[in-house]
Design a protein around this motif. Structure first.
Motif, PDB file in Angstrom:
ATOM      1  N   ARG A  71       0.829  -1.213   0.000  1.00 43.27           N
ATOM      2  CA  ARG A  71       0.000   0.000   0.000  1.00 43.27           C
ATOM      3  C   ARG A  71       0.856   1.252   0.000  1.00 43.27           C
ATOM      4  O   ARG A  71       0.529   2.238  -0.672  1.00 43.27           O
ATOM      5  N   ALA A  72       1.975   1.237   0.738  1.00 40.37           N
ATOM      6  CA  ALA A  72       2.842   2.422   0.779  1.00 40.37           C
ATOM      7  C   ALA A  72       3.472   2.677  -0.592  1.00 40.37           C
ATOM      8  O   ALA A  72       3.475   3.809  -1.074  1.00 40.37           O
ATOM      9  N   ALA A  73       3.999   1.623  -1.215  1.00 38.97           N
ATOM     10  CA  ALA A  73       4.608   1.800  -2.541  1.00 38.97           C
ATOM     11  C   ALA A  73       3.569   2.276  -3.550  1.00 38.97           C
ATOM     12  O   ALA A  73       3.845   3.173  -4.353  1.00 38.97           O
ATOM     13  N   LEU A  74       2.389   1.714  -3.491  1.00 42.27           N
ATOM     14  CA  LEU A  74       1.326   2.134  -4.410  1.00 42.27           C
ATOM     15  C   LEU A  74       0.916   3.577  -4.151  1.00 42.27           C
ATOM     16  O   LEU A  74       0.690   4.348  -5.091  1.00 42.27           O
ATOM     17  N   GLY A  75       0.843   3.980  -2.884  1.00 44.45           N
ATOM     18  CA  GLY A  75       0.529   5.369  -2.547  1.00 44.45           C
ATOM     19  C   GLY A  75       1.556   6.338  -3.110  1.00 44.45           C
ATOM     20  O   GLY A  75       1.209   7.388  -3.652  1.00 44.45           O
ATOM     21  N   MET A  76       2.844   5.969  -3.018  1.00 47.12           N
ATOM     22  CA  MET A  76       3.896   6.830  -3.556  1.00 47.12           C
ATOM     23  C   MET A  76       3.873   6.838  -5.078  1.00 47.12           C
ATOM     24  O   MET A  76       4.147   7.856  -5.712  1.00 47.12           O
ATOM     25  N   LEU A  77       3.506   5.707  -5.684  1.00 51.25           N
ATOM     26  CA  LEU A  77       3.373   5.661  -7.140  1.00 51.25           C
ATOM     27  C   LEU A  77       2.220   6.544  -7.604  1.00 51.25           C
ATOM     28  O   LEU A  77       2.340   7.270  -8.596  1.00 51.25           O
ATOM     29  N   VAL A  78       1.105   6.519  -6.874  1.00 51.24           N
ATOM     30  CA  VAL A  78      -0.029   7.399  -7.199  1.00 51.24           C
ATOM     31  C   VAL A  78       0.398   8.864  -7.068  1.00 51.24           C
ATOM     32  O   VAL A  78       0.085   9.690  -7.924  1.00 51.24           O
ATOM     33  N   TYR A  79       1.131   9.170  -6.004  1.00 47.54           N
ATOM     34  CA  TYR A  79       1.642  10.534  -5.817  1.00 47.54           C
ATOM     35  C   TYR A  79       2.495  10.954  -7.021  1.00 47.54           C
ATOM     36  O   TYR A  79       2.306  12.036  -7.597  1.00 47.54           O
ATOM     37  N   LEU A  80       3.414  10.096  -7.428  1.00 48.95           N
ATOM     38  CA  LEU A  80       4.293  10.383  -8.547  1.00 48.95           C
ATOM     39  C   LEU A  80       3.512  10.558  -9.852  1.00 48.95           C
ATOM     40  O   LEU A  80       3.675  11.558 -10.559  1.00 48.95           O
ATOM     41  N   LEU A  81       2.651   9.590 -10.158  1.00 48.77           N
ATOM     42  CA  LEU A  81       1.918   9.636 -11.427  1.00 48.77           C
ATOM     43  C   LEU A  81       0.938  10.812 -11.487  1.00 48.77           C
ATOM     44  O   LEU A  81       0.800  11.451 -12.533  1.00 48.77           O
ATOM     45  N   ALA A  82       0.285  11.101 -10.367  1.00 50.75           N
ATOM     46  CA  ALA A  82      -0.633  12.243 -10.344  1.00 50.75           C
ATOM     47  C   ALA A  82       0.135  13.548 -10.553  1.00 50.75           C
ATOM     48  O   ALA A  82      -0.322  14.438 -11.269  1.00 50.75           O
ATOM     49  N   GLY A  83       1.314  13.648  -9.937  1.00 43.90           N
ATOM     50  CA  GLY A  83       2.142  14.833 -10.141  1.00 43.90           C
ATOM     51  C   GLY A  83       2.591  14.975 -11.578  1.00 43.90           C
ATOM     52  O   GLY A  83       2.562  16.067 -12.155  1.00 43.90           O
ATOM     53  N   LEU A  84       2.995  13.867 -12.182  1.00 43.38           N
ATOM     54  CA  LEU A  84       3.404  13.904 -13.598  1.00 43.38           C
ATOM     55  C   LEU A  84       2.233  14.232 -14.514  1.00 43.38           C
ATOM     56  O   LEU A  84       2.411  14.828 -15.575  1.00 43.38           O
ATOM     57  N   ALA A  85       1.019  13.834 -14.076  1.00 35.01           N
ATOM     58  CA  ALA A  85      -0.179  14.112 -14.880  1.00 35.01           C
ATOM     59  C   ALA A  85      -0.661  15.552 -14.726  1.00 35.01           C
ATOM     60  O   ALA A  85      -1.563  15.976 -15.438  1.00 35.01           O
ATOM     61  N   GLY A  86      -0.090  16.306 -13.792  1.00 34.64           N
ATOM     62  CA  GLY A  86      -0.447  17.712 -13.673  1.00 34.64           C
ATOM     63  C   GLY A  86      -0.956  18.174 -12.330  1.00 34.64           C
ATOM     64  O   GLY A  86      -1.191  19.364 -12.141  1.00 34.64           O
ATOM     65  N   VAL A  87      -1.151  17.268 -11.378  1.00 36.77           N
ATOM     66  CA  VAL A  87      -1.565  17.713 -10.045  1.00 36.77           C
ATOM     67  C   VAL A  87      -0.405  18.525  -9.462  1.00 36.77           C
ATOM     68  O   VAL A  87       0.715  18.017  -9.348  1.00 36.77           O
ATOM     69  N   PRO A  88      -0.633  19.780  -9.106  1.00 35.36           N
ATOM     70  CA  PRO A  88       0.476  20.652  -8.673  1.00 35.36           C
ATOM     71  C   PRO A  88       0.870  20.441  -7.211  1.00 35.36           C
ATOM     72  O   PRO A  88       0.779  21.336  -6.381  1.00 35.36           O
ATOM     73  N   TRP A  89       1.312  19.217  -6.915  1.00 32.47           N
ATOM     74  CA  TRP A  89       1.633  18.955  -5.506  1.00 32.47           C
ATOM     75  C   TRP A  89       3.067  18.533  -5.274  1.00 32.47           C
ATOM     76  O   TRP A  89       3.433  18.142  -4.178  1.00 32.47           O
ATOM     77  N   PHE A  90       3.916  18.618  -6.307  1.00 35.01           N
ATOM     78  CA  PHE A  90       5.332  18.453  -6.050  1.00 35.01           C
ATOM     79  C   PHE A  90       5.817  19.691  -5.296  1.00 35.01           C
ATOM     80  O   PHE A  90       5.159  20.727  -5.277  1.00 35.01           O
ATOM     81  N   THR A  91       6.978  19.587  -4.691  1.00 33.51           N
ATOM     82  CA  THR A  91       7.486  20.644  -3.817  1.00 33.51           C
ATOM     83  C   THR A  91       7.477  22.016  -4.468  1.00 33.51           C
ATOM     84  O   THR A  91       7.146  23.002  -3.841  1.00 33.51           O
ATOM     85  N   ASP A  92       7.820  22.071  -5.738  1.00 36.27           N
ATOM     86  CA  ASP A  92       7.871  23.375  -6.402  1.00 36.27           C
ATOM     87  C   ASP A  92       6.505  23.856  -6.857  1.00 36.27           C
ATOM     88  O   ASP A  92       6.385  24.875  -7.510  1.00 36.27           O
ATOM     89  N   GLY A  93       5.443  23.099  -6.510  1.00 35.84           N
ATOM     90  CA  GLY A  93       4.099  23.474  -6.901  1.00 35.84           C
ATOM     91  C   GLY A  93       3.772  23.110  -8.331  1.00 35.84           C
ATOM     92  O   GLY A  93       2.678  23.343  -8.799  1.00 35.84           O
ATOM     93  N   GLY A  94       4.727  22.519  -8.997  1.00 32.13           N
ATOM     94  CA  GLY A  94       4.513  22.175 -10.396  1.00 32.13           C
ATOM     95  C   GLY A  94       4.397  20.680 -10.595  1.00 32.13           C
ATOM     96  O   GLY A  94       4.186  19.921  -9.668  1.00 32.13           O
ATOM     97  N   SER A  95       4.537  20.292 -11.836  1.00 35.37           N
ATOM     98  CA  SER A  95       4.479  18.884 -12.174  1.00 35.37           C
ATOM     99  C   SER A  95       5.579  18.585 -13.180  1.00 35.37           C
ATOM    100  O   SER A  95       6.223  19.478 -13.695  1.00 35.37           O
TER     101      SER A  95
END
Length: 196
Positions: A71-95
């Motif tokens: 579940r933890a690895a999948l959660g981090m993968l969702v975080y990564l993929l959502a950020g790459l898809a445009g969710v502005p939640w990476f540290t710099d606010g971008g994707s």
């Protein structure tokens, strides 16, 4: 047979204490991604390095210990993929992958799984074991982040360590100590700390 059945129902990680199966796991995975995204917004730039101090690594470590490896690895993968898809939640606010700390984010997936594996084996039940578990997770994040930083900035290993590890050691030590207090205390509150 009764002993094997009882051992099977024993919670391996804190997330196992919640009822349900698919709905619980989906909520925990999405919650881990969102928590990491929120923690990324807690960012303090440091002079001399393009990598800021953030709350992300603490969120990754807690998610790994609380959710277990899958579940933890999948959660981090969702975080990564959502950020790459445009969710502005990476540290710099971008994707996207065009920033210095992206390698650490790649390491979040492996670190979450490793911390989850260690937690499943009791690595979050006592302060000393929690420190060891969190050190392992932190080392994995550094091991992924530093080579990416080297490539991104076109610097050698010594310079990448100077920019991507040394400034963060004190903060990471504080996060590890905080986890070493929180996780065993959470297990004690559940009354299941000594079962593993």
């Amino acid at each position: 047979m009764a002993t094997a059945h009882a051992a099977q129902r024993r919670p391996a990680v804190l997330g196992d204490l919640l009822p349900g199966a698919l709905a619980r796991d989906t909520a925990l995975v999405l919650g881990a991604a969102v928590l990491t995204g929120i923690a990324a917004q807690i960012a303090v730039p440091l002079p001399g390095t393009p990598v800021p101090v953030t709350g992300q690594t603490f969120a990754v470590l807690l998610a790994g210990a609380a959710l277990g490896p899958g579940r933890a690895a999948l959660g981090m993968l969702v975080y990564l993929l959502a950020g790459l898809a445009g969710v502005p939640w990476f540290t710099d606010g971008g994707s996207g992958a065009g920033f210095a700390s992206f390698g650490y984010i790649l390491g979040f997936i492996v670190a979450g799984a490793a911390v989850g594996h260690l937690a499943r084996r009791g690595g979050d039940r006592t302060p000393l074991r929690t420190i060891g578990t969190m050190l392992a997770g932190t080392a994995i994040m550094y091991a992924a982040g530093v080579p990416y930083l080297m490539a991104y900035l076109h610097v050698d290993l010594a310079k990448a360590l100077d920019l991507g590890v040394t400034p963060f050691l004190a903060g990471d030590a504080l996060k590890i100590l905080l986890a070493a207090g929180l996780l065993p205390a959470a297990w004690k509150l559940t009354g299941t700390a000594n079962r593993r």
